[in-house]
Design a protein around this motif. Structure first.
Motif, short mmCIF file in Angstrom:
data_model
loop_
_atom_site.label_atom_id
_atom_site.label_comp_id
_atom_site.label_asym_id
_atom_site.label_seq_id
_atom_site.Cartn_x
_atom_site.Cartn_y
_atom_site.Cartn_z
N ASP A 270 34.24 16.31 3.43
CA ASP A 270 35.20 16.34 2.33
C ASP A 270 36.53 15.75 2.77
N GLN A 272 38.93 14.69 0.99
CA GLN A 272 40.03 15.21 0.19
C GLN A 272 40.55 16.53 0.74
N ALA A 273 39.63 17.39 1.19
CA ALA A 273 40.03 18.68 1.75
C ALA A 273 40.80 18.48 3.06
N GLN A 275 42.53 15.89 3.87
CA GLN A 275 43.85 15.36 3.52
C GLN A 275 44.76 16.47 3.00
N ALA A 276 44.16 17.42 2.27
CA ALA A 276 44.94 18.55 1.76
C ALA A 276 45.50 19.37 2.92
N ASP A 279 48.42 17.43 4.26
CA ASP A 279 49.54 17.53 3.32
C ASP A 279 50.20 18.90 3.41
#
Length: 327
Positions: A270, A272-273, A275-276, A279
Motif C-alpha cells: 500500500d 498510499q499508506a 506515504q501517509a 506525511d
C-alpha cells in the motif's frame, strides 16, 4: 569487588559491561563515557554512513584519553552487517578501534579484514546457526541476543535466560556476552551466573546524558513499561527501511503499529499508506523514529551520565551476587 572474566581480561576493562552499538544513538561521546567508566564503549556505526562516522569517531578517539595521566581506554564500533560495505569498515579501522562488532547478517566478508587490522572481532548472534558460524569465523567475543532486547532482533529468536547458556556451551572457550532485557546490575549478575563473561546493554544507555536521542525519546524510555513494548516489522515497512525479514524490532507503542498490526503484507503493498506515514511525520503527528526499547525498560527511571551508570551497574551486580552467595 574486582570483576575478572574472559571479557575484562581481553580488553583490560574494569567491568564486564559493553555498550550496545545502537545505530544513531550510541555516538562518540556515549561510547567514550562508557569506556571511561570502566566498560567497553561501542559506537553505533549502523549502515556505515560516512558523514556520521567522520563526526562521531573522532569524538570517541579523543574522548577516551580521560583525565590527565589516566591514559587511553579501549573502545570499538558496531555495524549492521547486512547494510554496510567494506569501505565503512576500512574507514572505522583508520581510527584504530580495539573491537569491531558485526550484527544481523553474514559477517564473513568483513571478519578477515577486522582481524588483520588487529581489532577484536565481536559477532552478535540471534540463533544457534549464527552462533556456530561465529565460532567457525574465529570470533573473539560472541554476543548472544535474546528476544527481550530493544531494537532489532530475530523474529523467531529465543529468550535471553535459556539462550545464553546454550551459546556459552557451544562457543567455549570463546567469551560470550548476554544481551536482551538487561537494564540493571541484577541483570548483569544473572548474565554472569549463566556463564556469560559480561553483558551488552542497550536501552539503559539510551537514557543517559550522552546518548544521541531527542529529549522526548529519553523521557519515553524513563516513562515506558515493558508490557508496552512490542516486536514487529510494521514500522520498518512504513519507513521504507530494508531490514531483512528475519529481523523485527522491539519498540514502545506507536499509532501506526496500532493501525497496521497483523496487516504487514497489506501495508507493504500500500504505497498510499506508506506515504501517509511520511506525511504524518512531516506534520509532526507521528514521531520521526520509533522508540527502540527492551522489555526491561521498567527498570529505567533516571538520566545519569553513562560513566556513572557503568559504576552503578557494577555495584548493583556486586550486591546481587553477594546476596545470592548468602542464600
Amino acid at each position: 569487588m574486582a570483576f575478572s572474566t574472559a571479557f575484562t581480561k581481553l580488553f583490560g576493562v574494569r567491568y564486564p559491561i559493553a555498550l550496545a552499538p545502537m545505530g544513531g544513538s550510541a555516538g562518540g561521546a556515549l561510547a567514550a563515557a562508557v569506556s571511561l567508566g570502566g566498560g567497553l564503549g561501542l559506537v553505533g556505526g549502523g549502515n556505515g554512513d560516512r558523514e556520521w562516522l567522520a563526526r562521531e569517531l573522532p569524538l570517541v578517539a579523543e574522548g577516551i584519553d580521560g583525565p590527565e595521566g589516566t591514559g587511553g581506554r579501549p573502545w570499538g564500533i558496531g555495524f549492521l552487517t547486512w547494510a554496510i560495505d567494506a569501505g565503512a569498515v576500512e574507514r572505522a579501522l583508520e581510527y584504530a578501534p580495539r573491537a569491531v562488532m558485526l550484527s544481523f547478517g553474514d559477517p564473513s566478508p568483513f571478519a578477515g579484514r577486522v582481524r588483520e587490522a588487529g581489532a577484536a572481532l565481536i559477532i552478535q548472534v540471534t540463533d544457534l546457526e549464527e552462533a556456530r558460524r561465529a565460532v567457525d569465523l574465529g570470533a573473539d567475543v560472541i554476543v548472544a541476543q535474546g528476544t527481550e532486547s530493544g531494537g532489532h532482533g530475530a523474529r523467531r529468536g529465543r529468550s535471553t535466560l535459556p539462550f545464553v547458556p546454550v551459546v556459552v556451551d557451544l562457543a567455549a572457550p570463546v567469551p560470550v556476552l548476554a544481551a536482551g532485557g538487561i537494564a540493571d546490575g541484577r541483570g548483569l549478575a544473572a548474565a554472569l551466573a549463566l556463564g556469560a563473561a559480561g553483558a551488552l546493554i542497550g536501552t539503559r544507555f539510551q537514557a543517559t546524558t550522552e546518548a544521541l536521542v531527542a529529549p522526548s525519546v529519553a523521557r519515553a524510555i524513563v516513562e515506558g513499561r515493558g508490557e508496552g513494548t512490542e516486536r514487529s516489522n510494521v514500522l520498518d515497512i512504513a519507513r521504507g527501511s530494508p531490514w531483512p525479514a528475519k529481523y523485527t524490532a522491539r519498540t514502545l507503542g506507536h499509532p501506526f503499529l496500532d493501525r497496521w498490526r497483523g496487516r504487514e503484507a497489506e501495508l507493504a503493498d500500500d504505497a498510499q499508506a506508506k506515504q501517509a506515514y511520511q506525511d504524518g511525520v512531516a506534520r509532526g503527528e507521528l514521531p520521526a523514529l520509533p522508540v527502540w526499547a527492551g522489555e526491561a525498560v521498567d527498570l529505567i527511571n533516571d538520566l545519569p551520565s553513562a560513566a556513572d551508570l557503568v559504576g552503578t551497574l557494577a555495584a548493583q551486580a556486586e550486591d546481587a551476587l553477594a546476596r545470592a552467595g548468602k542464600g
